[in-house]
Every structure is written in structure tokens, then in C-alpha cells.
Scaffold this motif. Sequence first.
Motif, mmCIF file in Angstrom:
data_model
loop_
_atom_site.group_PDB
_atom_site.id
_atom_site.type_symbol
_atom_site.label_atom_id
_atom_site.label_comp_id
_atom_site.label_asym_id
_atom_site.label_seq_id
_atom_site.Cartn_x
_atom_site.Cartn_y
_atom_site.Cartn_z
ATOM 1 N N LYS A 1 100.652 -7.444 -22.099
ATOM 2 C CA LYS A 1 101.494 -6.256 -22.255
ATOM 3 C C LYS A 1 101.663 -5.650 -20.867
ATOM 4 C CE LYS A 1 101.648 -1.785 -24.513
ATOM 5 N NZ LYS A 1 101.082 -0.932 -25.533
ATOM 6 N N CYS B 1 102.288 -3.141 -17.887
ATOM 7 C CA CYS B 1 102.137 -1.726 -17.543
ATOM 8 C C CYS B 1 102.177 -1.642 -16.021
ATOM 9 C CB CYS B 1 100.851 -1.148 -18.130
ATOM 10 S SG CYS B 1 99.367 -1.992 -17.641
ATOM 11 N N ARG C 1 97.962 -5.857 -19.477
ATOM 12 C CA ARG C 1 96.804 -5.722 -20.351
ATOM 13 C C ARG C 1 96.794 -6.906 -21.305
ATOM 14 N NH1 ARG C 1 97.403 0.622 -22.025
ATOM 15 N NH2 ARG C 1 97.043 1.430 -19.936
ATOM 16 N N VAL D 1 96.148 -8.011 -24.850
ATOM 17 C CA VAL D 1 96.074 -7.308 -26.120
ATOM 18 C C VAL D 1 96.265 -8.274 -27.281
ATOM 19 C CG1 VAL D 1 96.845 -5.084 -25.198
ATOM 20 C CG2 VAL D 1 98.522 -6.710 -26.038
ATOM 21 N N PHE E 1 99.788 -2.365 -30.248
ATOM 22 C CA PHE E 1 98.804 -3.437 -30.256
ATOM 23 C C PHE E 1 97.639 -3.079 -31.165
ATOM 24 C CE2 PHE E 1 97.761 -0.675 -26.706
ATOM 25 C CZ PHE E 1 96.393 -0.496 -26.817
ATOM 26 N N ASP F 1 94.247 -4.423 -30.577
ATOM 27 C CA ASP F 1 93.037 -4.290 -29.779
ATOM 28 C C ASP F 1 93.331 -4.706 -28.347
ATOM 29 O OD1 ASP F 1 90.408 -3.850 -29.110
ATOM 30 O OD2 ASP F 1 89.623 -5.648 -30.089
ATOM 31 N N GLN F 2 92.711 -4.020 -27.383
ATOM 32 C CA GLN F 2 92.845 -4.381 -25.975
ATOM 33 C C GLN F 2 91.572 -5.096 -25.548
ATOM 34 O OE1 GLN F 2 93.986 -1.211 -23.348
ATOM 35 N NE2 GLN F 2 93.149 -2.267 -21.574
ATOM 36 N N PHE G 1 92.430 -6.889 -18.773
ATOM 37 C CA PHE G 1 93.616 -6.631 -17.972
ATOM 38 C C PHE G 1 93.691 -7.634 -16.835
ATOM 39 C CE2 PHE G 1 90.563 -4.142 -15.529
ATOM 40 C CZ PHE G 1 90.911 -4.412 -14.230
#
Length: 79
Positions: free
Chosen positions: A7, A9, A18, A20, A32, A34-35, A38
Motif C-alpha cells: 500500500k 504512502c 506498507r 498489508v 486493509f 492488518d499491517q 513496511f
Amino acid sequence: MLKLRLKRCGRKKQPSYRLVIMTESSRRDGRFIDQVGFYNTITKQSYFDIDKINQWLEQGVKPTDTVKNLLIKANIIKK
């Protein structure tokens, strides 16, 4: 179906991502579940929550090709 994907950012022309867990039909920057880590493409800095990643992979989550390559480089999964 759930996917382990990136994802985006960060600022304009300075991307960071990230890792996810999302549904397959979600947009790239959508909601999402859960993360789990990164990855910064500029500094090559990364962090992966190995326990969470392994737990999700055991439940059947499929990583995208790019995420799979990152996890192989980090020795989290085998080829």
C-alpha cells in the motif's frame, strides 16, 4: 480472497510502502485488514513482522509477486 500486498504512502516522488493484508478486490490504497510491515524504496529500509506474516501465510493469504520477492530477499520464505 485475501492478499499480502503493498500500500503506497509517503510524499510525492518519495514513495514508501506498507505491507498489508487486503481483500483481492480492494483498491491499492483502500481499507486493509492488518499491517505487517513496511518498505522504503529510496533508502531500502524495511521492517517485516515475521510472526504475523507467517501466521497469515499459514491461513492461506497469497503474496503478490513483488511482496514475494521482498520476503525471499529477507529470508522469510523460501523460493
